[in-house]
Design a protein around this motif. Structure first.
Motif, PDB file in Angstrom:
ATOM      1  N   HIS A  53      15.271 -16.498  -2.016  1.00 45.38           N
ATOM      2  CA  HIS A  53      15.396 -15.041  -1.892  1.00 45.38           C
ATOM      3  C   HIS A  53      14.598 -14.654  -0.647  1.00 45.38           C
ATOM      4  N   ILE A  54      15.182 -13.879   0.267  1.00 46.66           N
ATOM      5  CA  ILE A  54      14.450 -13.484   1.468  1.00 46.66           C
ATOM      6  C   ILE A  54      14.478 -11.966   1.634  1.00 46.66           C
ATOM      7  N   ARG A  55      13.421 -11.474   2.242  1.00 43.62           N
ATOM      8  CA  ARG A  55      13.293 -10.040   2.526  1.00 43.62           C
ATOM      9  C   ARG A  55      12.844  -9.897   3.967  1.00 43.62           C
ATOM     10  N   TYR A  56      13.536  -9.070   4.731  1.00 45.27           N
ATOM     11  CA  TYR A  56      13.236  -8.931   6.149  1.00 45.27           C
ATOM     12  C   TYR A  56      12.837  -7.490   6.464  1.00 45.27           C
ATOM     13  N   VAL A  60       6.816  -5.999   6.200  1.00 50.05           N
ATOM     14  CA  VAL A  60       7.181  -6.336   4.819  1.00 50.05           C
ATOM     15  C   VAL A  60       6.142  -7.211   4.125  1.00 50.05           C
ATOM     16  N   GLU A  63       3.845  -6.142   1.235  1.00 53.42           N
ATOM     17  CA  GLU A  63       4.332  -6.036  -0.141  1.00 53.42           C
ATOM     18  C   GLU A  63       3.974  -7.242  -1.007  1.00 53.42           C
ATOM     19  N   ASP A  67       4.484  -8.054  -5.083  1.00 53.15           N
ATOM     20  CA  ASP A  67       5.381  -9.106  -5.568  1.00 53.15           C
ATOM     21  C   ASP A  67       4.670 -10.012  -6.564  1.00 53.15           C
ATOM     22  N   LEU A 220      10.439 -16.764  -2.671  1.00 57.40           N
ATOM     23  CA  LEU A 220      10.671 -15.589  -1.834  1.00 57.40           C
ATOM     24  C   LEU A 220      10.160 -15.864  -0.428  1.00 57.40           C
ATOM     25  N   LEU A 222       9.168 -13.775   2.937  1.00 57.90           N
ATOM     26  CA  LEU A 222       8.916 -12.454   3.522  1.00 57.90           C
ATOM     27  C   LEU A 222       8.935 -12.596   5.038  1.00 57.90           C
ATOM     28  N   ASP A 224       8.626 -11.130   8.373  1.00 56.66           N
ATOM     29  CA  ASP A 224       8.008  -9.961   9.003  1.00 56.66           C
ATOM     30  C   ASP A 224       7.927 -10.205  10.507  1.00 56.66           C
TER      31      ASP A 224
END
Length: 467
Positions: A53-56, A60, A63, A67, A220, A222, A224
């Motif tokens: 799962h990735i978040r860009y 970021v 957070e 998490d 995950l 992140l 950034d």
């Protein structure tokens, strides 16, 4: 470069090209039926896609504390290296942990280009800490080290070689549950935040190997882009070369349906499966970003757009190669890094000889793609065009030299060392370099062309000088 040496390299590259397998497979279609024999399946018939799962987004990583709180983490291990521990990316993460009342301990002894002993030091820290979650802040070295620490702390009775890739280790499948791992990449290269791969130098053999399992991929990532603004230009360049080769190798790898053996159980299906329609999309897109933004990212540290795009490209290529795999550039790079004598890369603050991974990979790329191109020439020409070559009048049989020349120009423009000789290697080292490549079957068998020891020797010799 002397005329005689240039002529010798040109001759070697012609020999590699002419010696290509005459297999009639000159297209790279996925419509072929699975390979069956009267006794059952002999070649692969399926592929899987696994990705973290990735978040860009800029900022970021602030957070991460939330998490971990959402995961119910009570005792967290934060891993990084000595240099990064003093820089803003780690401070941002620690501030988030403190703000969200996360209890954590810091391990900042990660080695740049880790070894089996540096892995084991981190593993021992993890075992003693009894952590219920991990955070890795750094480049591929840190994220890979944290993956290994999580794995062996979760499987405390396993021998270190149990999970290491065969033939160096036993290559056993990972069946134990691991703790959550959040990866915060600070370089734009390895894509380690998306993959189930952890690479290290195995000191006994002076060669790189690794652990490959979907089970160890981060929970995950992140991503950034603000963290990339602290990277020196040479680190950006070498990291970018890893992205470049991840994309090129995964796109030109043996197609998944041509790989054998076919696993008898899905758990035995390797992480590196061969090129496939989904990985292809990520590889090509990453390559387009590299072509457009890498030079800008190297030349101007304040070019936020370029550095942000390269941070994304690293993840995109990671999704591609993390499932398709890489082949000869990476397989040959491992002894180049492992057998380093005195070379220390510019802008790397380390106390030991070091060939950065991306540099060790890219220096063989012109020779490698000359060698592999006759199997799937259309793909080699397509990637050359993406990287800026005019292929309108190029003949299909010239795909390898066209891509090789394009890569040389790309590297020359970025002031890259002139081949393996510039790293301290000579023709006398070639037997040892070949010997170090032979155990890398996990990747070399994904090359679209099989290679003999003589082929590998010629490839190393052709890579001694680039320009």
């Amino acid at each position: 470069m002397a005329a005689a040496a240039r002529a010798r390299v040109a001759h070697l590259l012609r020999q590699l090209q002419l010696a290509a397998c005459r297999c009639p497979t000159h297209s790279h279609t996925y419509s072929q039926a699975p390979g069956f024999s009267p006794s059952g399946k002999t070649t692969e018939y399926a592929f899987e896609m696994a990705v973290s799962h990735i978040r860009y987004g800029a900022g970021v990583s602030k957070e991460v504390g939330m998490d971990l709180q959402n995961m119910g983490a009570k005792n967290v291990c934060l891993m990084t290296d000595k240099n990064l521990s003093q820089l803003p990316p780690v401070q941002v993460v620690m501030d988030s942990l403190v703000k969200n009342d996360i209890n954590f301990k810091v391990y900042d002894n990660v080695r740049v280009e880790p070894t089996d002993s540096s892995f084991m030091d981190a593993i021992e820290f993890a075992k003693k800490g009894a952590f219920d979650a991990y955070v890795a802040v750094g480049g591929g070295s840190t994220i890979d080290t944290c993956k290994a620490a999580n794995l062996y702390a979760s499987s405390p009775h396993s021998d270190f070689l149990d999970y290491v890739n065969a033939p160096i280790g036993k290559g056993q499948p990972v069946t134990v549950p691991l703790k959550p791992l959040i990866a915060v990449p600070t370089t734009s290269g390895t894509g380690s935040e998306t993959t189930g791969i952890a690479v290290f130098d195995y000191q006994n053999l002076k060669v790189k190997t690794g652990i490959a399992s979907r089970a160890i991929k981060p929970t995950l990532g992140l991503i950034d882009p603000l963290h990339t603004l602290y990277l020196p230009d040479r680190v950006v360049a070498n990291s970018g070369f890893d992205v470049l080769c991840h994309a090129l190798e995964s796109y030109t790898a043996l197609p998944y349906h041509m790989r054998s053996p076919c696993p008898s159980n899905p758990i035995a299906r390797p992480a590196y499966q061969g090129s496939n329609p989904i990985s292809d999309i990520w590889a090509v897109h990453a390559l387009r970003i590299v072509a457009k933004y890498l030079k800008r990212a190297v030349r101007n540290p304040d070019d936020v757009e370029a550095r942000s795009q390269m941070h994304l490209a690293s993840a995109f290529a990671g999704i591609g190669f993390g499932n398709a795999g890489v082949h000869l550039c990476h397989g040959m790079s491992y002894p180049v890094s492992g057998l380093v004598k005195t070379y220390k890369a510019k802008a790397y603050n380390v106390d030991h000889p070091l060939v950065p991974h991306g540099l060790s990979v890219v220096l063989t790329s012109p020779a490698v793609f000359t060698f592999t191109a006759q199997m799937f020439p259309e793909r080699h020409l397509e990637t050359a065009e993406i990287l800026g070559a005019d292929v309108r009048t190029a003949r299909i049989q010239d795909a390898g030299p066209v891509l090789a020349d394009t890569l040389r120009k790309f590297l020359f423009d970025l002031d890259v060392d002139d081949g393996l000789a510039a790293l301290g290697y000579s023709p006398a080292d070639i037997p040892a370099l070949v010997k170090g490549t032979l155990p890398q079957e996990r990747v070399t068998k994904l090359a679209p062309r099989p290679q003999s020891e003589e082929d590998l020797s010629a490839l190393f010799e052709a890579s001694m000088k680039l320009y």
